[in-house]
Design a protein around this motif. Structure first.
Motif, PDB file in Angstrom:
ATOM      1  N   SER A 192       0.846  -1.202   0.000  1.00  0.00           N
ATOM      2  CA  SER A 192       0.000   0.000   0.000  1.00  0.00           C
ATOM      3  C   SER A 192       0.877   1.246   0.000  1.00  0.00           C
ATOM      4  CB  SER A 192      -0.905   0.007   1.238  1.00  0.00           C
ATOM      5  OG  SER A 192      -0.119   0.188   2.407  1.00  0.00           O
ATOM      6  N   VAL A 193       0.298   2.341  -0.397  1.00  0.00           N
ATOM      7  CA  VAL A 193       1.032   3.614  -0.386  1.00  0.00           C
ATOM      8  C   VAL A 193       1.488   3.954   1.030  1.00  0.00           C
ATOM      9  CG1 VAL A 193       0.836   6.088  -0.779  1.00  0.00           C
ATOM     10  CG2 VAL A 193      -0.155   4.487  -2.419  1.00  0.00           C
ATOM     11  N   LEU A 194       0.619   3.724   2.011  1.00  0.00           N
ATOM     12  CA  LEU A 194       0.947   4.063   3.398  1.00  0.00           C
ATOM     13  C   LEU A 194       2.154   3.269   3.893  1.00  0.00           C
ATOM     14  CD1 LEU A 194      -2.613   4.297   5.008  1.00  0.00           C
ATOM     15  CD2 LEU A 194      -1.107   6.163   4.303  1.00  0.00           C
ATOM     16  N   SER A 195       2.329   2.035   3.381  1.00  0.00           N
ATOM     17  CA  SER A 195       3.443   1.211   3.859  1.00  0.00           C
ATOM     18  C   SER A 195       4.794   1.720   3.366  1.00  0.00           C
ATOM     19  CB  SER A 195       3.253  -0.243   3.421  1.00  0.00           C
ATOM     20  OG  SER A 195       3.419  -0.383   2.014  1.00  0.00           O
ATOM     21  N   LEU A 196       4.783   2.666   2.425  1.00  0.00           N
ATOM     22  CA  LEU A 196       6.031   3.199   1.873  1.00  0.00           C
ATOM     23  C   LEU A 196       6.415   4.547   2.469  1.00  0.00           C
ATOM     24  CD1 LEU A 196       5.419   2.415  -1.920  1.00  0.00           C
ATOM     25  CD2 LEU A 196       6.544   0.991  -0.206  1.00  0.00           C
ATOM     26  N   PRO A 203      13.703   3.473   7.731  1.00  0.00           N
ATOM     27  CA  PRO A 203      15.086   3.250   7.275  1.00  0.00           C
ATOM     28  C   PRO A 203      15.310   3.551   5.793  1.00  0.00           C
ATOM     29  CG  PRO A 203      14.365   1.436   8.669  1.00  0.00           C
ATOM     30  CD  PRO A 203      13.152   2.254   8.364  1.00  0.00           C
ATOM     31  N   ALA A 204      14.225   3.562   5.003  1.00  0.00           N
ATOM     32  CA  ALA A 204      14.383   3.819   3.572  1.00  0.00           C
ATOM     33  C   ALA A 204      14.488   5.308   3.262  1.00  0.00           C
ATOM     34  CB  ALA A 204      13.214   3.216   2.802  1.00  0.00           C
ATOM     35  N   THR A 211      14.636   6.453  -2.525  1.00  0.00           N
ATOM     36  CA  THR A 211      14.707   5.959  -3.909  1.00  0.00           C
ATOM     37  C   THR A 211      13.907   4.668  -3.999  1.00  0.00           C
ATOM     38  OG1 THR A 211      16.648   4.576  -3.529  1.00  0.00           O
ATOM     39  CG2 THR A 211      17.047   6.892  -4.153  1.00  0.00           C
ATOM     40  N   ALA A 212      13.594   4.292  -5.227  1.00  0.00           N
ATOM     41  CA  ALA A 212      12.861   3.034  -5.420  1.00  0.00           C
ATOM     42  C   ALA A 212      13.666   1.852  -4.893  1.00  0.00           C
ATOM     43  CB  ALA A 212      12.546   2.838  -6.903  1.00  0.00           C
ATOM     44  N   SER A 220      11.283  -5.342   1.485  1.00  0.00           N
ATOM     45  CA  SER A 220      11.583  -6.775   1.436  1.00  0.00           C
ATOM     46  C   SER A 220      12.039  -7.280   2.791  1.00  0.00           C
ATOM     47  CB  SER A 220      12.659  -7.056   0.378  1.00  0.00           C
ATOM     48  OG  SER A 220      12.210  -6.684  -0.917  1.00  0.00           O
ATOM     49  N   ARG A 221      12.841  -6.465   3.483  1.00  0.00           N
ATOM     50  CA  ARG A 221      13.318  -6.851   4.812  1.00  0.00           C
ATOM     51  C   ARG A 221      12.145  -6.971   5.781  1.00  0.00           C
ATOM     52  NH1 ARG A 221      17.568  -2.966   6.054  1.00  0.00           N
ATOM     53  NH2 ARG A 221      18.867  -4.345   4.792  1.00  0.00           N
ATOM     54  N   ASN A 222      11.179  -6.092   5.647  1.00  0.00           N
ATOM     55  CA  ASN A 222      10.018  -6.121   6.543  1.00  0.00           C
ATOM     56  C   ASN A 222       9.148  -7.354   6.332  1.00  0.00           C
ATOM     57  OD1 ASN A 222      10.732  -3.755   7.736  1.00  0.00           O
ATOM     58  ND2 ASN A 222       8.948  -2.577   7.078  1.00  0.00           N
ATOM     59  N   VAL A 223       8.931  -7.739   5.079  1.00  0.00           N
ATOM     60  CA  VAL A 223       8.018  -8.860   4.798  1.00  0.00           C
ATOM     61  C   VAL A 223       8.739 -10.200   4.801  1.00  0.00           C
ATOM     62  CG1 VAL A 223       6.440  -7.403   3.489  1.00  0.00           C
ATOM     63  CG2 VAL A 223       8.279  -8.595   2.290  1.00  0.00           C
ATOM     64  N   GLY A 224      10.075 -10.192   4.758  1.00  0.00           N
ATOM     65  CA  GLY A 224      10.815 -11.447   4.853  1.00  0.00           C
ATOM     66  C   GLY A 224      11.114 -12.124   3.539  1.00  0.00           C
ATOM     67  N   TYR A 225      10.857 -11.470   2.434  1.00  0.00           N
ATOM     68  CA  TYR A 225      11.229 -12.018   1.127  1.00  0.00           C
ATOM     69  C   TYR A 225      11.549 -10.867   0.181  1.00  0.00           C
ATOM     70  CZ  TYR A 225       6.241 -11.085   0.246  1.00  0.00           C
ATOM     71  OH  TYR A 225       5.003 -10.493   0.150  1.00  0.00           O
ATOM     72  N   GLN A 226      12.284 -11.182  -0.884  1.00  0.00           N
ATOM     73  CA  GLN A 226      12.695 -10.163  -1.834  1.00  0.00           C
ATOM     74  C   GLN A 226      11.551  -9.837  -2.786  1.00  0.00           C
ATOM     75  OE1 GLN A 226      15.584  -8.469  -1.886  1.00  0.00           O
ATOM     76  NE2 GLN A 226      14.861  -7.258  -3.601  1.00  0.00           N
ATOM     77  N   TYR A 227      11.067  -8.601  -2.728  1.00  0.00           N
ATOM     78  CA  TYR A 227      10.013  -8.196  -3.658  1.00  0.00           C
ATOM     79  C   TYR A 227      10.548  -8.183  -5.089  1.00  0.00           C
ATOM     80  CZ  TYR A 227       5.835  -6.674  -1.141  1.00  0.00           C
ATOM     81  OH  TYR A 227       4.664  -6.640  -0.437  1.00  0.00           O
ATOM     82  N   PRO A 228       9.787  -8.704  -6.037  1.00  0.00           N
ATOM     83  CA  PRO A 228      10.209  -8.545  -7.449  1.00  0.00           C
ATOM     84  C   PRO A 228      10.141  -7.071  -7.831  1.00  0.00           C
ATOM     85  CG  PRO A 228       8.012  -9.530  -7.305  1.00  0.00           C
ATOM     86  CD  PRO A 228       8.530  -9.457  -5.898  1.00  0.00           C
ATOM     87  N   TRP A 229      11.046  -6.643  -8.680  1.00  0.00           N
ATOM     88  CA  TRP A 229      11.171  -5.227  -9.005  1.00  0.00           C
ATOM     89  C   TRP A 229       9.887  -4.634  -9.574  1.00  0.00           C
ATOM     90  CZ3 TRP A 229      14.089  -1.389  -7.687  1.00  0.00           C
ATOM     91  CH2 TRP A 229      14.068  -0.210  -8.436  1.00  0.00           C
ATOM     92  N   VAL A 230       9.179  -5.400 -10.390  1.00  0.00           N
ATOM     93  CA  VAL A 230       7.977  -4.854 -11.023  1.00  0.00           C
ATOM     94  C   VAL A 230       6.937  -4.441  -9.981  1.00  0.00           C
ATOM     95  CG1 VAL A 230       6.827  -7.107 -11.312  1.00  0.00           C
ATOM     96  CG2 VAL A 230       6.270  -5.224 -12.861  1.00  0.00           C
ATOM     97  N   VAL A 231       6.880  -5.144  -8.860  1.00  0.00           N
ATOM     98  CA  VAL A 231       5.936  -4.770  -7.799  1.00  0.00           C
ATOM     99  C   VAL A 231       6.367  -3.459  -7.157  1.00  0.00           C
ATOM    100  CG1 VAL A 231       4.960  -5.461  -5.578  1.00  0.00           C
ATOM    101  CG2 VAL A 231       5.259  -7.153  -7.388  1.00  0.00           C
TER     102      VAL A 231
END
Length: 231
Positions: A192-196, A203-204, A211-212, A220-231
């Motif tokens: 979600s937008v709020l999560s960014l 930390p970002a 930056t993106a 990715s660190r928060n959810v425990g897996y590497q988000y694919p770039w397109v997402v």
């Protein structure tokens, strides 16, 4: 029951099966040949058997859980083959999705090794026929056929692949990443937008800027897996 198949036979021409309803006295007479053919096609779509068309070079074009095109259906050489004796020449990428093929997915992730093992020609799965579950063999498919389907599913965004540090969705799979330990999943939910925002992903952000790439790393660190770039 009507001796449509000879003992030990694993394939028959579709034309022979259709003609049998007009030529065999023990069979009920059906003047509508299309209705018989439609029944055979539906059995192929349901995974009960394979329809295959021989090529001049003695290879085959095979249809499984798919509807043959009109050219194939009109060809007198089209054969119906029992799945345990058939080899699939291509797989629709959508067939790899969860709940499409019986007992393929055992959870929310599927390794490429398990996917390849599903198509060794040794697997029998339950298929509901007339309200009852019956064991039906899964036809064999070469690793190249399986990998082609995986590449198409990932590139089209149907499935998400992780392999080591790589996380791929809606993009080609680089050479070497499509190995036995690679894992397939359905695409992750979009953040979600709020999560960014800084309040959620501090930390970002550095001096009210980000930056993106930094967003991707921290998310990715928060959810425990590497988000694919397109997402």
């Amino acid at each position: 029951p009507y001796d449509l198949w000879r003992p030990g036979e694993t394939s028959r021409r579709v034309k022979t099966l259709v003609d049998a309803f007009a030529e065999t006295a023990a069979l009920p007479k059906m003047l509508n040949r299309k209705a018989i053919l439609d029944t055979l096609v539906q059995g192929c779509v349901d995974g009960l058997y394979v329809l295959r068309l021989p090529r001049p070079d003695r290879s085959f074009r095979a249809f499984w859980r798919a509807t043959p095109d009109d050219v194939a259906l009109r060809d007198a050489g089209l054969e119906l083959v029992l799945p345990e004796a058939a080899a699939v020449t291509d797989l629709a990428p959508s067939l790899l999705l969860p709940k499409k093929l019986p007992e393929l997915w055992q959870g929310d992730a599927l390794t490429v090794a398990d996917l390849v093992a599903y198509f060794t020609g040794q697997r029998v799965v339950p298929i509901v026929i007339g309200g009852y579950a019956e064991g039906v063999a899964v036809p064999a498919a070469g690793r190249d056929v399986v990998e082609t389907a995986v590449e198409a599913a990932v590139k089209s965004g149907l499935l998400w692949l992780t392999s080591g540090a790589a996380s791929l969705l809606s993009e080609p799979i680089p050479t070497g990443l499509l190995n036995d330990s690679a894992v397939l999943r359905t695409p992750p939910a979009e953040p979600s937008v709020l999560s960014l925002l800084p309040e959620s992903l501090a930390p970002a952000w550095i001096e009210s800027e980000t930056t993106a790439l930094r967003l991707t790393i921290e998310l990715s660190r928060n959810v425990g897996y590497q988000y694919p770039w397109v997402v």
